[in-house]
Design an enzyme around this catalytic site. Structure first.
Site, mmCIF file in Angstrom:
data_model
loop_
_atom_site.group_PDB
_atom_site.id
_atom_site.type_symbol
_atom_site.label_atom_id
_atom_site.label_comp_id
_atom_site.label_asym_id
_atom_site.label_seq_id
_atom_site.Cartn_x
_atom_site.Cartn_y
_atom_site.Cartn_z
ATOM 1 C CE LYS A 28 33.741 62.713 70.749
ATOM 2 N NZ LYS A 28 33.810 63.863 71.675
ATOM 3 C CE1 TYR A 52 36.542 66.385 73.713
ATOM 4 C CE2 TYR A 52 36.640 68.177 72.495
ATOM 5 C CZ TYR A 52 37.039 66.800 72.464
ATOM 6 O OH TYR A 52 37.573 66.176 71.604
ATOM 7 N NE ARG A 60 31.865 77.280 50.767
ATOM 8 C CZ ARG A 60 31.220 78.541 50.320
ATOM 9 N NH1 ARG A 60 30.760 79.197 51.385
ATOM 10 N NH2 ARG A 60 31.261 79.163 49.398
ATOM 11 C CG ASP A 104 29.390 69.929 74.598
ATOM 12 O OD1 ASP A 104 28.654 69.014 74.681
ATOM 13 O OD2 ASP A 104 30.604 70.015 74.187
HETATM 14 C C1 LIG Z 1 34.165 65.113 71.515
HETATM 15 C C2 LIG Z 1 33.522 66.263 72.005
HETATM 16 C C3 LIG Z 1 33.538 67.566 71.491
HETATM 17 C C4 LIG Z 1 34.320 67.942 70.215
HETATM 18 O O1 LIG Z 1 33.672 67.033 69.205
HETATM 19 P P1 LIG Z 1 34.538 66.516 67.721
HETATM 20 O O2 LIG Z 1 33.332 65.950 67.115
HETATM 21 O O3 LIG Z 1 35.283 65.643 68.033
HETATM 22 O O4 LIG Z 1 34.827 67.887 67.121
HETATM 23 C C5 LIG Z 1 32.950 68.630 72.111
HETATM 24 N N1 LIG Z 1 32.352 68.418 73.600
HETATM 25 C C6 LIG Z 1 32.406 67.259 73.777
HETATM 26 C C7 LIG Z 1 31.724 67.167 75.281
HETATM 27 C C8 LIG Z 1 33.065 65.942 73.344
HETATM 28 O O5 LIG Z 1 33.153 65.117 73.860
#
Ligand SMILES: *Cc1c(COP(=O)(O)O)cnc(C)c1O
Length: 394
Positions: free
Chosen positions: A210, A113, A61, A185
């Site tokens: 993604k 997001y 962890r 991000d």
């Molecule tokens: C999907 C996404 C997130 C969140 O990610 P998870 O893996 O679903 O927690 C954050 N930012 C963007 C731009 C995303 O497409």
């Protein structure tokens, strides 16, 4: 003995060979260390590790696990970062970053997001942490929003679902001038198309669910930054318990080895689809950073190496007609998420932006006729034919 120069200077070569494993079985890749704990031979050596006199793994962890560390070294290398942290989800990476660096206040620029927006509005702000949301058109207010030092500036570029491009280098300069830290991000762009740290940002964040995972079969997140920025984030990850499973780490390491070639094909396919769709009479507008008439095109050309696999089409007939197109598609799957090998379609006004009023959506440039496409790795001509057939049925 003369040391041989390393031929592994390219990104694609490094991600495949840098962490080459050596064992008596000859396996080129590491086994998965599915363990929570580590055995010590005696108390003295356990104490040495606990007190930092010797290196060693104690408990998964905390992040000490060979499968997780190997993944993190690969992630750091992809964005020329000093270090990286892997998380159980993108939202875990984002929330740990907010707690570690955003407690003096968070200023968001441009569209976010949905999950990040919800985290900030429903959970972070009620804790008493000041949160400011600026539209891209309100960027001149950033200076005022950073009225006290120690704040976190947060943005996405390209943003969802308009693909708006923000000038990361300029944002970094403005943030640093006011004693703030910039986190980006980078999920939509991927480390292949954009490396925020080399543009001046302090922290790069990914939903690895993604493109990094790339097969819609794992949930994970990542943060890339300097060791100094990473350290407090690691503490939050440890005590919030946001680590990912070693199994998932190994699966993600497997995915990273094909990231450069996958992203190249996502880029090519999305550009082909965008060009074909911009000719279609039923489409009002195609939003794709790679099209020369896209508002953010020249900025994207400067700060990106490729334009990505995401694009948005605006159907002239509005909400019902757009839904009809989505329903008529056969290869594009009607599903949320993005970045997998399969193409997906979603309608922001009924999915990601459902909870927001139409007026507010329009303020953000999001229309009811918009369809967001995650262009996968199928044959581009099949994807174009699928869209053309669905549009011709209107
Ligand atoms: C999907 C996404 C997130 C969140 O990610 P998870 O893996 O679903 O927690 C954050 N930012 C963007 C731009 C995303 O497409």
């Amino acid at each position: 003995m003369q040391s041989r120069p390393s031929p592994a200077s390219g990104q694609a070569t490094r991600i495949i060979h840098n962490r080459r494993h050596k064992d008596s079985f000859g396996s080129p890749y590491s086994p998965v260390y599915n363990t929570t704990t580590y055995r010590f031979s005696d108390t003295a050596s356990l104490e040495d590790v606990i007190e930092g006199r010797a290196q060693g793994n104690l408990y998964t962890r905390w992040g000490s696990n060979p499968s997780i560390r190997e993944l993190e070294q690969g992630l750091a290398d992809l964005e020329s970062a000093e270090d990286a942290l892997a998380f159980a989800a993108g939202m875990a990476a984002i929330s740990a970053t907010f707690f570690a660096h955003g407690r003096q206040g968070i200023v968001c620029v441009g569209d976010l997001y949905g999950g990040t927006q919800e985290l900030l509005t429903n959970h972070i702000e009620p804790l008493g942490i000041p949160v400011t949301f600026l539209l891209q058109s309100e960027i001149s207010q950033l200076h005022t929003a950073l009225n006290t030092p120690g704040k976190l500036v947060y943005c996405e570029s390209p943003a969802n679902p308009t693909l708006d491009i923000l000038d990361i280098h300029a944002l970094a300069e403005q943030s640093h001038a006011r004693g703030a830290v910039l986190a980006v991000d980078n999920t939509f762009a991927t480390p292949i198309n954009q490396r925020p740290l080399t543009l001046g940002a302090d922290i790069s964040i990914h939903s690895a669910s993604k493109y990094l995972g790339g097969h819609s079969d794992l949930t994970a997140g990542a943060v890339m930054a300097s060791a100094e920025m990473i350290h407090p984030i690691a503490q939050w990850r440890k005590n919030l318990g946001q680590i990912l499973a070693p199994d998932t780490a190994a699966l993600l390491s497997r995915s990273l080895r094909t990231l450069p070639v996958r992203i190249q094909q996502h880029n090519d396919n999305a550009l082909a689809v965008a060009q074909a769709m911009s000719q279609h009479p039923a489409i009002k507008q195609v939003l794709y950073p790679g099209l020369p008439d896209f508002p953010g095109h020249s900025l994207a050309r400067q700060q990106m190496n490729g334009y990505g696999g995401m694009l948005t089409i605006d159907i002239a007939g509005g909400k019902e007609q757009a839904a009809k197109v989505a329903d008529n598609l056969q290869i594009f799957l009607l599903a949320t998420s993005l970045g997998g090998v399969e193409s997906l379609v979603s309608q922001p006004c009924v999915t990601s932006h459902h909870g927001i009023s139409r007026e507010e959506r329009e303020r953000h440039g999001i229309t009811d006729g918009m369809l967001r496409l995650s262009v996968g790795l199928e044959d581009a001509h099949d994807l174009i034919a699928d869209l053309q057939l669905a549009l011709d049925q209107l």
